[in-house]
Write a protein that holds these residues in place. Structure first.
Motif, PDB file in Angstrom:
ATOM      1  N   LEU A 165      45.745  50.655  41.384  1.00 19.09           N
ATOM      2  CA  LEU A 165      44.593  49.876  40.944  1.00 19.09           C
ATOM      3  C   LEU A 165      43.635  50.780  40.167  1.00 19.09           C
ATOM      4  O   LEU A 165      43.052  50.388  39.161  1.00 19.09           O
ATOM      5  CB  LEU A 165      43.865  49.271  42.150  1.00 19.09           C
ATOM      6  N   PRO A 183      39.792  52.759  35.535  1.00 19.16           N
ATOM      7  CA  PRO A 183      40.628  51.587  35.788  1.00 19.16           C
ATOM      8  C   PRO A 183      42.085  51.842  35.434  1.00 19.16           C
ATOM      9  O   PRO A 183      42.380  52.522  34.456  1.00 19.16           O
ATOM     10  CB  PRO A 183      40.042  50.522  34.855  1.00 19.16           C
ATOM     11  N   ALA A 231      43.522  47.621  37.952  1.00 15.83           N
ATOM     12  CA  ALA A 231      42.303  46.831  38.141  1.00 15.83           C
ATOM     13  C   ALA A 231      41.389  47.128  36.963  1.00 15.83           C
ATOM     14  O   ALA A 231      41.271  48.285  36.556  1.00 15.83           O
ATOM     15  CB  ALA A 231      41.627  47.212  39.441  1.00 15.83           C
ATOM     16  N   TRP A 249      35.739  46.579  39.536  1.00 17.17           N
ATOM     17  CA  TRP A 249      35.640  46.332  40.973  1.00 17.17           C
ATOM     18  C   TRP A 249      34.185  46.352  41.388  1.00 17.17           C
ATOM     19  O   TRP A 249      33.339  46.938  40.724  1.00 17.17           O
ATOM     20  CB  TRP A 249      36.433  47.370  41.761  1.00 17.17           C
ATOM     21  N   TRP A 263      35.596  44.571  49.204  1.00 20.55           N
ATOM     22  CA  TRP A 263      35.582  44.950  47.793  1.00 20.55           C
ATOM     23  C   TRP A 263      36.394  43.925  47.016  1.00 20.55           C
ATOM     24  O   TRP A 263      37.416  43.454  47.499  1.00 20.55           O
ATOM     25  CB  TRP A 263      36.217  46.311  47.591  1.00 20.55           C
ATOM     26  N   PHE A 284      38.490  43.351  43.505  1.00 19.00           N
ATOM     27  CA  PHE A 284      39.114  44.005  42.354  1.00 19.00           C
ATOM     28  C   PHE A 284      39.649  42.943  41.400  1.00 19.00           C
ATOM     29  O   PHE A 284      40.409  42.078  41.815  1.00 19.00           O
ATOM     30  CB  PHE A 284      40.285  44.894  42.796  1.00 19.00           C
TER      31      PHE A 284
END
Lengths: 532, 328
Positions: free
Chosen positions: A61, A72, A75, A78, A86, A88
């Motif tokens: 991620l 990043p 993901a 986030w 969290w 994402f």
């Protein structure tokens, strides 16, 4: 002799064959290190060279750049929804090497697979309660409690393709005994490189993955990468000098000046994140080397201080490490979250003070001591120990050095033989890049999962308390103050004696390699290799 | 004859069993494989679970029983390091080692025998002295030094030959050979010479001593008296009679070539059995280590058995003793 005439003829023929095989645009990058990877299942092994290879093939991620910053990967962004959740958002249009599309289901599946009991990578997700799909391209990660270092662990969370794994019945992470693991031999990730061939202990061949989502921004121009394990140091150096490989590591320290002198080769050196330190027996009432006396000198802080002041870390750096180390006063290296720059001064070298402290403590005549040391684990480990022996003998300690192979050493000082040591050497890299990791493993003992390698069973009530707080404190400033306090206590009462961070040394062919990023965790990420 | 073979086979089985037992008990002292498999960062619970799964918590005799039972069925277990069946790993590696040993045995014979004959015939020539002096170096320098010197000269300085590994591999129905391509030969030549050097010296000196001995015998004098040409005497009569002990020694030395190949393979990163074994030791990969030792013992036992049988076939005296039944 017939034979001697035969060799050059043969060699010329070989050279001709090789020359015709070379393509103008092909940029083949050949690199070598001491051992082969353990496997290609991203969730199976947690070992340096293996993790490096996994990083080329699989996406995470979040990606950790060579300067240790987080950027990043799969993901795009986030945010923290609440203290334990969290969110994402996932990148759209990412394809696995087999063509399947990456989505939230794969993240949920990867979480389940990586947190199996048999997965060595489960540590990275130990604090995670569950991973929830909240849309095709969004997930929520819920932690068991507030986890200040969740993001730091995300580069160790590898994404696999749910459909691919299920179709091949490869959910279970198989290790050691039992049956062979399909995923260990058949990788399928989203990373910039894919595996062409893996011939064990011989070579791993990688090629760029054309469908890689970040192809446009990729630094590397490598069109083929060949990884070779070459166990013998001299052979590895020779292979680099003869131009058969483009990069190799580690460079044996005694060869650094020689390689530097060669115009076609350069040596890239930098500090590693591993801290080498010495530890004491804090817990036995009677030292192993003093049977029948009922005494353990290390229970007296003056004796521990005397040891710290007797060891000349600068001399070790200059003579044993040939300059390739950074003497240190902390148990964590620069770059680790929680490193305190102002507290990193090594204990001053002062044998006179050391003798005085020993006399005060009632050991003016010294005492016998066995020093446990590995001889094949860290850079020049045995040589460091051999150098420490006369330093201690100078202040009256009668040291017997017990240097042995790593598996026996770790047995002796570890849990297997009940921490059967009085004085030992160990090295540690925090896998999470955070100070909590050494606090949990080396400097505390009473909680669950604590003190795995606290071989001298160092135990301070306040450090224990602080460590438990550090685990759940999210506020960065507050957390840093807690870490400072714990390190200060540990330093003042000499829980361990940190020696240095060893240096990384890579040998690079300056004819073929244009640029390569050396990451402090001693791995070659192909994303950052640029050929001429 | 049959009794002889049965007796030999029985001895072989005992040897194999003892080797198995010794190698197995040795491994109780090489350290804990779990440390290597999990790394120092593994937790206490993870360790216990892995020990239990690998059967390391069973008593040692029970572990040995399991091992022998499985080995008899051709099951050598899974390598701790790679999670692959050990027999599969050995089958992958065996061709590399066998080819290396084969090529070096050929080199040792093809170079050693002529050199031995030459030095035997021309005892005082300057070339003989050079051969003998150089061969002393071959015996006294350790294999890894010779290997590294060769790498330095032919790989780094002259750049003629690759410094490591095995290349130009062709698949011949499951047997990976590197003897069919030029590239393959360029990789094998240095390790093979390194490995052959010691045997070459041995053979040369053996042939030389035998030649000197044979040339003094009566039938050689008669042959010369009959006016046969030197060539016929030296090669037709003398050399033929020196070769019997050479063949015997060579047969036995193939075993030590296999054993010595561990060092050569490490120096040249040659992906054979020796390298597999050494990396197995570094990782405390017990299934790989024990299988290797048992396999090497098996090779030695088989070679010895064949040599014994050859003696029986070649030497009439051995047979004669058994004819009488109670000869001794």
């Amino acid at each position: 002799m017939r034979l001697s005439r035969f060799i050059p003829v043969l060699a010329a023929a070989v050279a001709a064959v090789l020359a015709t095989g070379a393509d103008a645009d092909a940029k083949t990058f050949r690199y070598a290190t001491t051992g082969d990877i353990l496997g290609l299942d991203p969730h199976s092994n947690n070992e340096g060279p293996t993790n490096t290879m996994k990083g080329n093939i699989y996406g995470r991620l979040v990606h950790r750049k060579p300067d240790l910053s987080l950027v990043p990967d799969l993901a795009t962004d986030w945010s923290r929804v609440n203290p334990t959740t969290w969110r994402f958002n996932l990148r759209a249009g990412v394809k696995f090497h087999n063509g399947n599309t990456f989505n939230a289901d794969d993240v949920v599946y990867s979480f389940k697979r990586q947190t199996q009991e048999s997965s060595e990578m489960a540590f990275a997700l130990a604090s995670v309660e569950e991973v929830r799909k909240v849309g095709d391209l969004a997930v929520e990660i819920v932690t068991k409690g507030p986890d200040p270092i969740l993001l730091l662990n995300m580069p160790n969370f590898y994404m696999v393709d749910k459909e691919f794994m299920e179709a091949n019945g490869a959910f279970e992470v198989v290790r050691g005994a039992g049956k062979t693991n399909f995923a260990n031999l058949n990788p399928n990730g989203t990373g910039p490189f894919k595996i062409v061939e893996w011939v064990q202990d011989n070579r791993v061949v990688l090629a760029p993955y054309d469908g890689y989502w970040g192809k446009a921004d990729l630094e590397t121009n490598v069109t083929e990468a060949i990884f070779t394990p070459i166990p013998n140091n001299a052979t590895r150096v020779a292979a680099l000098l003869s131009g058969e490989i483009d990069l190799m590591y580690p460079v044996p320290l005694q060869d650094v000046p020689r390689l530097d002198a060669d115009p076609n080769v350069k040596v890239l050196q930098g500090p590693e994140l591993r801290t080498i330190f010495l530890g004491f027996d804090h817990w036995r009432d009677e030292l192993l080397d003093l049977p029948g006396t009922g005494k353990n000198p290390f229970k007296d802080v003056r004796v521990r201080k005397a040891f710290a002041h007797a060891i000349d870390t600068k001399a070790i750096q200059r003579v044993v490490m040939r300059g390739a180390s950074t003497p240190t006063g902390l148990m964590v290296a620069p770059g680790i979250n929680g490193f305190q720059k102002d507290m990193n001064t090594p204990y001053a070298f002062d044998p006179e003070m050391s003798k005085k402290l020993l006399t005060e403590a009632g050991y003016g005549d010294g005492f016998p001591l066995t020093f446990d040391c590995p001889n094949d684990r860290y850079v020049n480990d045995e040589a460091i120990c051999t150098a420490v022996v006369p330093m201690l003998e100078r202040v009256g300690i009668k040291v017997t050095l017990n240097a042995q192979t790593k598996s026996l050493h770790f047995n002796k000082i570890g849990k297997t033989e009940g921490n059967n040591t009085s004085f030992y050497m160990l090295g540690w890299t925090p896998g999470s890049y955070d100070a909590y990791n050494p606090l949990q493993n080396l400097m505390t003992i009473d909680g669950k999962g604590q003190g795995a390698w606290n071989s001298g069973r160092y135990n301070n009530a306040r450090v224990e308390e602080l460590t438990d707080m550090i685990a759940v404190t999210v506020d960065e400033k507050k957390r840093n103050d807690l870490i400072r306090e714990a390190f200060k206590i540990h330093y003042d009462e000499v829980g361990h004696i940190p020696l240095h961070q060893q240096a990384l040394a890579w040998g690079i062919s300056s004819k073929t390699v244009d640029k390569v990023w050396q990451r402090p965790f001693n791995d070659v990420d192909l994303r950052y290799v640029v050929m001429k | 004859m049959l009794a002889f073979i049965v007796q030999r086979l029985f001895q072989a089985i005992i040897v194999m069993f003892v080797v198995g037992l010794i190698s197995f008990s040795l491994f109780q002292y090489v350290g804990d494989p779990v440390n290597n498999m999990l790394g120092p960062e593994g937790s206490i619970e993870e360790r216990e679970r892995l020990r239990e799964r690998l059967g390391l918590n069973d008593p040692v005799p029970l572990q040995f029983m399991h091992y022998v039972g499985n080995a008899l069925q051709g099951e050598f277990g899974l390598s701790y390091r790679m999670g692959k069946p050990v027999d599969e790993l050995i089958v992958e590696r065996l061709p590399a080692t066998i080819e290396l040993v084969f090529v070096s045995a050929i080199i040792a014979l093809l170079v050693g025998v002529p050199m031995g004959v030459y030095t035997g015939l021309n005892r005082n020539s300057w070339l003989s002295r050079i051969f003998l002096t150089v061969s002393l170096v071959g015996i006294s320098l350790p294999t890894f030094v010779i290997g590294i010197l060769m790498i330095l000269i032919f790989g780094v300085w002259l750049g003629w030959l690759p410094t490591f590994g095995r290349g130009g591999v062709v698949d011949l129905g499951g047997w990976q050979t590197s003897l069919l391509t030029l590239q393959g030969w360029s990789h094998i030549i240095m390790p093979a010479i390194t490995l052959a050097l010691f045997q070459l010296t041995l053979i040369m000196r053996l042939v030389r001593a035998e030649m000197l001995e044979v040339l003094r015998t009566d039938y050689i004098k008669f042959a010369r008296a009959r006016g046969l040409r030197n060539r016929a005497v030296n090669y037709g009569h003398a050399l033929k009679n020196t070769l019997v002990p050479v063949i015997t020694i060579m047969g036995l030395q193939i075993g030590s070539l296999l054993a010595f190949s561990i060092i050569t393979e490490t120096v040249f990163a040659w992906p054979g059995m020796g390298l597999l074994f050494l990396q197995g030791i570094a990782f405390v990969d017990i299934p790989v280590m024990s299988s290797y030792l048992v396999l090497m013992a098996l090779f030695f036992v088989i070679i010895n058995l064949i040599v014994d049988l050859l003696y029986y076939a070649v030497d009439p005296r051995l047979r004669a003793e058994h004819v009488g039944g109670a000869a001794h």
